[in-house]
Scaffold this active site. Structure first.
Site: not given
Ligand code: NHR
Ligand code: GAR
Length: 211
Positions: A105, A107, A134, A143
């Site tokens: 991922n 982040h 990262s 994360d």
């Molecule tokens: N899943 C796991 N198990 N571990 C990680 O490290 C993950 C993952 C899924 C996605 C990306 C992450 C980021 O880079 C990612 C890492 C979504 C949320 C979230 O709260 C948090 C972190 C990340 C992605 N999602 C809500 C949910 O209920 C929905 C939010 C929305 O739909 O806008 O899943 O930031």
């Molecule tokens: C990026 O900034 C990525 O780091 C972030 O969403 C954006 C996607 O941009 N990821 C998250 O926040 C995961 N929760 P993109 O669709 O233009 O690649």
């Protein structure tokens, strides 16, 4: 045999585009999966003749069957690496374990700072002078998987969350293809949880500054 990459994305897909632009004959994006039928990342993939699939999380009241449906599609593409590029649904332990050591991922923060959402606003509110992104291995802790590489950007006095996000995006587009190419060219090895880059244990994430 080329290295097969599957990308999961929920939105614009600028990171997907950066990955597509960086692909060489040994690196091939073989499928793009989104949870949002109107996401622009799908259009980007279709433009290049890359197979796409949509699995809408809103059709699944529980996370497990949603993740199981995604696994079925992804496995059919036979990926060497599964790349989250702005994928916005938290993944179940079953999904994460299924792709252990081949799921990464990007982040938008300098982990371990600012896990979760709204990272740019949080960095501004904390008065940080540096922010960034990262690339990490994904495990069941959100994360929280081992960080492979980071790119640092300065925070400027006049920044809003939007201007700061733009700068972080530029960094993402440089660092993510670079880390993916480490995998594709077998520069990165994972031995019993130990990360080895170019034959040396990676004790700290590779850190670069956006020029
Ligand atoms: N899943 C796991 N198990 N571990 C990680 O490290 C993950 C993952 C899924 C996605 C990306 C992450 C980021 O880079 C990612 C890492 C979504 C949320 C979230 O709260 C948090 C972190 C990340 C992605 N999602 C809500 C949910 O209920 C929905 C939010 C929305 O739909 O806008 O899943 O930031
Ligand atoms: C990026 O900034 C990525 O780091 C972030 O969403 C954006 C996607 O941009 N990821 C998250 O926040 C995961 N929760 P993109 O669709 O233009 O690649």
């Amino acid at each position: 045999m080329s290295f097969r990459i599957v990308v999961l994305a929920s939105g614009n897909g600028s990171n997907l585009q950066a990955i597509l632009d960086a692909c060489d004959p040994h690196m091939q994006v073989v499928g793009v999966l989104s949870n949002k039928p109107t996401a622009f990342c799908l259009t980007r993939a279709q433009h290049q003749g890359i197979p796409t699939a949509v699995i809408e999380h809103s059709h699944y009241p529980e996370r497990e069957p949603f993740d199981a449906a995604m696994c079925e599609v992804i496995d059919a593409w036979q990926p060497d690496l599964v790349v989250l590029a702005g994928f916005m649904r938290i993944l179940t332990p079953a999904f994460v374990n299924h792709y252990a050591s081949r799921l990464i991922n990007i982040h938008p923060s300098l982990l371990p700072k600012y896990k979760g959402l709204h990272t740019h606003q949080r960095a501004l509110e904390a008065g940080d002078s540096e922010h960034g992104c990262s690339v990490h291995l994904v495990n069941a802790e959100l994360d929280g998987g081992p960080v492979l590489a980071q790119m640092v950007v300065p925070v400027l006095k006049q920044d809003s969350a939007e201007t700061l996000a733009q700068r972080v995006h530029k960094a993402e587009h440089l660092i993510y293809p670079a880390v993916i190419s480490w995998f594709a060219h077998q520069r990165l090895q994972l031995n019993h949880g130990q990360i080895v880059l170019d034959g040396e244990p990676l004790l700290n994430p590779k850190r670069q500054y956006l020029a």
